[in-house]
Design a protein around this motif. Sequence first.
Motif, PDB file in Angstrom:
ATOM      1  N   LEU A  94       0.833  -1.199   0.000  1.00 23.13           N
ATOM      2  CA  LEU A  94       0.000   0.000   0.000  1.00 23.13           C
ATOM      3  C   LEU A  94       0.870   1.252   0.000  1.00 23.13           C
ATOM      4  CD1 LEU A  94      -2.786  -0.930   2.589  1.00 23.13           C
ATOM      5  CD2 LEU A  94      -2.966  -0.925   0.091  1.00 23.13           C
ATOM      6  N   VAL A  95       0.473   2.226  -0.792  1.00 19.88           N
ATOM      7  CA  VAL A  95       1.169   3.515  -0.841  1.00 19.88           C
ATOM      8  C   VAL A  95       0.428   4.456   0.103  1.00 19.88           C
ATOM      9  CG1 VAL A  95       1.956   5.401  -2.306  1.00 19.88           C
ATOM     10  CG2 VAL A  95       1.808   3.070  -3.238  1.00 19.88           C
ATOM     11  N   LEU A  96       1.034   4.717   1.260  1.00 21.92           N
ATOM     12  CA  LEU A  96       0.386   5.493   2.312  1.00 21.92           C
ATOM     13  C   LEU A  96       1.177   6.756   2.611  1.00 21.92           C
ATOM     14  CD1 LEU A  96      -0.307   2.616   4.889  1.00 21.92           C
ATOM     15  CD2 LEU A  96      -1.857   3.463   3.123  1.00 21.92           C
ATOM     16  N   GLY A  97       0.485   7.746   3.174  1.00 18.62           N
ATOM     17  CA  GLY A  97       1.182   8.891   3.724  1.00 18.62           C
ATOM     18  C   GLY A  97       1.958   8.465   4.959  1.00 18.62           C
ATOM     19  N   LYS A  98       2.933   9.263   5.353  1.00 17.64           N
ATOM     20  CA  LYS A  98       3.777   8.896   6.493  1.00 17.64           C
ATOM     21  C   LYS A  98       2.964   8.729   7.770  1.00 17.64           C
ATOM     22  CE  LYS A  98       7.972  11.109   4.705  1.00 17.64           C
ATOM     23  NZ  LYS A  98       8.970  12.198   4.913  1.00 17.64           N
ATOM     24  N   GLY A  99       1.981   9.607   7.964  1.00 21.62           N
ATOM     25  CA  GLY A  99       1.163   9.522   9.168  1.00 21.62           C
ATOM     26  C   GLY A  99       0.361   8.239   9.225  1.00 21.62           C
ATOM     27  N   ALA A 100      -0.274   7.882   8.108  1.00 25.15           N
ATOM     28  CA  ALA A 100      -1.070   6.654   8.059  1.00 25.15           C
ATOM     29  C   ALA A 100      -0.194   5.425   8.253  1.00 25.15           C
ATOM     30  CB  ALA A 100      -1.811   6.565   6.725  1.00 25.15           C
ATOM     31  N   ALA A 101       1.001   5.455   7.687  1.00 26.92           N
ATOM     32  CA  ALA A 101       1.912   4.321   7.834  1.00 26.92           C
ATOM     33  C   ALA A 101       2.378   4.173   9.279  1.00 26.92           C
ATOM     34  CB  ALA A 101       3.110   4.489   6.905  1.00 26.92           C
ATOM     35  N   LYS A 102       2.726   5.298   9.916  1.00 29.56           N
ATOM     36  CA  LYS A 102       3.224   5.250  11.290  1.00 29.56           C
ATOM     37  C   LYS A 102       2.149   4.824  12.277  1.00 29.56           C
ATOM     38  CE  LYS A 102       7.004   8.609  10.919  1.00 29.56           C
ATOM     39  NZ  LYS A 102       7.506   9.952  11.359  1.00 29.56           N
ATOM     40  N   SER A 103       0.895   5.104  11.964  1.00 28.63           N
ATOM     41  CA  SER A 103      -0.196   4.765  12.880  1.00 28.63           C
ATOM     42  C   SER A 103      -0.696   3.334  12.688  1.00 28.63           C
ATOM     43  CB  SER A 103      -1.360   5.741  12.700  1.00 28.63           C
ATOM     44  OG  SER A 103      -1.946   5.600  11.411  1.00 28.63           O
ATOM     45  N   GLY A 104       0.039   2.531  11.934  1.00 29.24           N
ATOM     46  CA  GLY A 104      -0.334   1.129  11.758  1.00 29.24           C
ATOM     47  C   GLY A 104      -1.265   0.868  10.599  1.00 29.24           C
ATOM     48  N   GLY A 105      -1.299   1.790   9.628  1.00 29.66           N
ATOM     49  CA  GLY A 105      -2.222   1.650   8.507  1.00 29.66           C
ATOM     50  C   GLY A 105      -2.035   0.392   7.688  1.00 29.66           C
ATOM     51  N   ARG A 106      -0.819  -0.108   7.611  1.00 31.96           N
ATOM     52  CA  ARG A 106      -0.565  -1.304   6.797  1.00 31.96           C
ATOM     53  C   ARG A 106      -1.185  -2.557   7.405  1.00 31.96           C
ATOM     54  NH1 ARG A 106       2.666   0.295   2.892  1.00 31.96           N
ATOM     55  NH2 ARG A 106       4.025   2.093   3.295  1.00 31.96           N
ATOM     56  N   LYS A 107      -1.582  -2.471   8.668  1.00 33.48           N
ATOM     57  CA  LYS A 107      -2.200  -3.618   9.331  1.00 33.48           C
ATOM     58  C   LYS A 107      -3.674  -3.374   9.648  1.00 33.48           C
ATOM     59  CE  LYS A 107       2.045  -5.360  11.453  1.00 33.48           C
ATOM     60  NZ  LYS A 107       2.682  -5.820  12.713  1.00 33.48           N
ATOM     61  N   ARG A 108      -4.179  -2.205   9.315  1.00 36.98           N
ATOM     62  CA  ARG A 108      -5.552  -1.849   9.678  1.00 36.98           C
ATOM     63  C   ARG A 108      -6.543  -2.522   8.738  1.00 36.98           C
ATOM     64  NH1 ARG A 108      -5.363   3.900   9.866  1.00 36.98           N
ATOM     65  NH2 ARG A 108      -4.129   3.508  11.737  1.00 36.98           N
ATOM     66  N   ASP A 109      -7.548  -3.169   9.322  1.00 39.15           N
ATOM     67  CA  ASP A 109      -8.531  -3.905   8.524  1.00 39.15           C
ATOM     68  C   ASP A 109      -9.174  -3.036   7.454  1.00 39.15           C
ATOM     69  OD1 ASP A 109      -8.035  -6.149  10.002  1.00 39.15           O
ATOM     70  OD2 ASP A 109     -10.056  -6.373  10.808  1.00 39.15           O
ATOM     71  N   SER A 110      -9.550  -1.811   7.810  1.00 40.51           N
ATOM     72  CA  SER A 110     -10.271  -0.965   6.863  1.00 40.51           C
ATOM     73  C   SER A 110      -9.425  -0.655   5.633  1.00 40.51           C
ATOM     74  CB  SER A 110     -10.710   0.333   7.542  1.00 40.51           C
ATOM     75  OG  SER A 110      -9.594   1.040   8.054  1.00 40.51           O
ATOM     76  N   LEU A 111      -8.147  -0.349   5.821  1.00 41.41           N
ATOM     77  CA  LEU A 111      -7.287  -0.028   4.679  1.00 41.41           C
ATOM     78  C   LEU A 111      -6.979  -1.264   3.847  1.00 41.41           C
ATOM     79  CD1 LEU A 111      -4.745   2.626   6.018  1.00 41.41           C
ATOM     80  CD2 LEU A 111      -7.052   2.900   5.127  1.00 41.41           C
ATOM     81  N   LEU A 112      -6.808  -2.397   4.510  1.00 45.14           N
ATOM     82  CA  LEU A 112      -6.551  -3.637   3.774  1.00 45.14           C
ATOM     83  C   LEU A 112      -7.765  -4.043   2.945  1.00 45.14           C
ATOM     84  CD1 LEU A 112      -4.680  -5.650   6.551  1.00 45.14           C
ATOM     85  CD2 LEU A 112      -3.687  -4.786   4.427  1.00 45.14           C
TER      86      LEU A 112
END
Length: 232
Positions: A94-112
Motif C-alpha cells: 500500500l502507498v500510504l502517507g507517512k502519518g497513516a503508515a506510522k499509525s499502523g495503517g498497513r495492518k488496519r482492517d479498513s485499509l486492507l
Amino acid sequence: MGYRFKDRAQLYQALTHRSAIMELSSSGVCSDALPWNERFEFLGDAVLGLAISRRLMDLGQGLVEGELSRIRAALVNEVSLAVVARTLDLGRFLVLGKGAAKSGGRKRDSLLADGLEAVIGAVFNDGGFAAAEAVVDVLFGNVLRGDLMHLVQTDFKTMLQELTQEKFKKVPSYEVLLETGPDHNKVFEVRVILGTEELGRGSGASKKRASQAAAQQAFSKLSNEGEGEETP
C-alpha cells in the motif's frame, strides 16, 4: 493472485491511499493528476459482490436467498476482506502517507479491505469481468468450496479470546447489564471486559446472542488497532 496487468499504472492507483496524495499536496506538489484508489474501491466492491454471487449460485444449490445473502455478506465484510488481503501481504504494498503508515495503517482492517476491493476493481478495468472473476476464484476459492453455512455461524467469543490471549495474555469476561421484556420476548444487553476496560457491548434475544454481538464488536475494535496501543 494470478493476474498480470497490461497497464501497471492501474495497479499502482489501486494501491495508493488518499493519505499519500494529500501529503504530496500539502508539501506543494500538484496532486490533481495523481488519483488515489477510492474510485477503484467503489468499482471493486460491485465487481466482487457480483463474482461472489455467481459462485454462490453455482455452489450453494441447496440454499435459499436469505442464506445466500448472509453468506455473501460474511465473505465481503471488512474483517473477511482484510484476512484475504493479509494472505497477499497487501499491506506491504500500500502507498500510504507517512502519518497513516506510522499509525499502523498497513495492518488496519479498513485499509486492507479497501485496498483489496480497489485491486479487484483495477483488474476489472484492465482485463474485464472474466479476469476479475478469475482473481476472485483464486482468492476466495477455498472458502467457497468449504462449508458455506459455517461462514454465518462464526464464534466471535472464541475468536476474541484467542486474540486477547495472543495480544495481552488475558481472557475477556462478560457481564449482563440489562434484561428487559416479557419472558417470551426478552432482550439482553451484555458487555465484554478485558481487565478493567470495556471492549464492546451487544444485545440479543438471549445472553448467548448478546455475548456474541459484544464479542464481535470487541474483536473488530482490537483487530483495527495499530501497533503501539497500550495493553488494557
